[in-house]
Write an enzyme that holds these catalytic residues in place. Structure first.
Site, PDB file in Angstrom:
ATOM      1  N   GLY A  38       1.838  -0.323   5.310  1.00  0.00           N
ATOM      2  CA  GLY A  38       0.721  -0.894   6.062  1.00  0.00           C
ATOM      3  C   GLY A  38      -0.553  -0.919   5.231  1.00  0.00           C
ATOM      4  O   GLY A  38      -1.285  -1.919   5.225  1.00  0.00           O
ATOM      5  N   HIS A  39      -0.817   0.183   4.530  1.00  0.00           N
ATOM      6  CA  HIS A  39      -1.970   0.199   3.623  1.00  0.00           C
ATOM      7  C   HIS A  39      -1.794  -0.855   2.529  1.00  0.00           C
ATOM      8  O   HIS A  39      -2.747  -1.545   2.161  1.00  0.00           O
ATOM      9  CB  HIS A  39      -2.126   1.570   2.952  1.00  0.00           C
ATOM     10  N   GLN A  63     -12.512  14.765  11.671  1.00  0.00           N
ATOM     11  CA  GLN A  63     -11.705  14.126  12.708  1.00  0.00           C
ATOM     12  C   GLN A  63     -10.517  14.968  13.151  1.00  0.00           C
ATOM     13  O   GLN A  63      -9.699  14.514  13.947  1.00  0.00           O
ATOM     14  CB  GLN A  63     -11.258  12.735  12.271  1.00  0.00           C
TER      15      GLN A  63
END
Length: 154
Positions: A38-39, A63
């Site tokens: 995906g990257h 996060q």
């Protein structure tokens, strides 16, 4: 040709100013590393639509609401750099936590309402941490265009 890999904000800003003077369009793919297909697709799109491509690889502690999750998050910089080089990335910003947060943040970004759904319901503070680091990265890199995956839409 290999990507230039840097860890300092000062070098990113100097690189960005060089790109600005050259009139180059900067595409930016912010990541936490552990790059996957995906990257790779985001990098390919950035490569096709930009003069130069920058990728950040930074595991953002803000996060994570649990220290054990942060400790377990994969850190695969060597493999990430191989992928970046294979895909023609020009510049990789891989800062340390101390470089990104030399002191405890005095100002953070708070995201309301839209974080009440999806995984925001189960991960308190997650989206505030994401919004804070993305804001910092945008201020540092100053991209013309940034590329995010579908998962990032939430």
């Amino acid at each position: 040709m290999s990507a230039e890999v840097v860890g300092t904000v000062a070098r990113v800003r100097a690189w960005r100013e060089e790109r600005r003077r050259a009139g180059q369009r900067v595409g930016f793919v912010p990541t936490m590393g552990a790059l996957h297909r995906g990257h790779g697709r985001l990098i390919e799109v950035a490569r096709n639509r930009s003069d130069v491509v920058a990728v950040s690889v930074f595991v953002n502690p803000l996060q994570f609401d649990r220290k054990d999750d942060l400790a377990r998050y994969p850190r695969t910089l060597d493999a990430d750099l191989r992928i970046c080089n294979e895909l023609g990335v020009d510049f990789v910003f891989a800062p340390t936590v101390d470089e990104m947060y030399p002191v405890e943040p005095l100002c953070t970004v708070t995201v309301k309402r839209i974080t009440d759904n999806l995984c925001g319901r189960f991960r308190p503070g997650h989206f505030d941490g994401v919004a804070t680091v993305v804001t910092k990265l945008f201020e540092i890199v100053q991209p013309d265009v940034a590329y995010f995956g579908e998962k990032d839409a939430q």
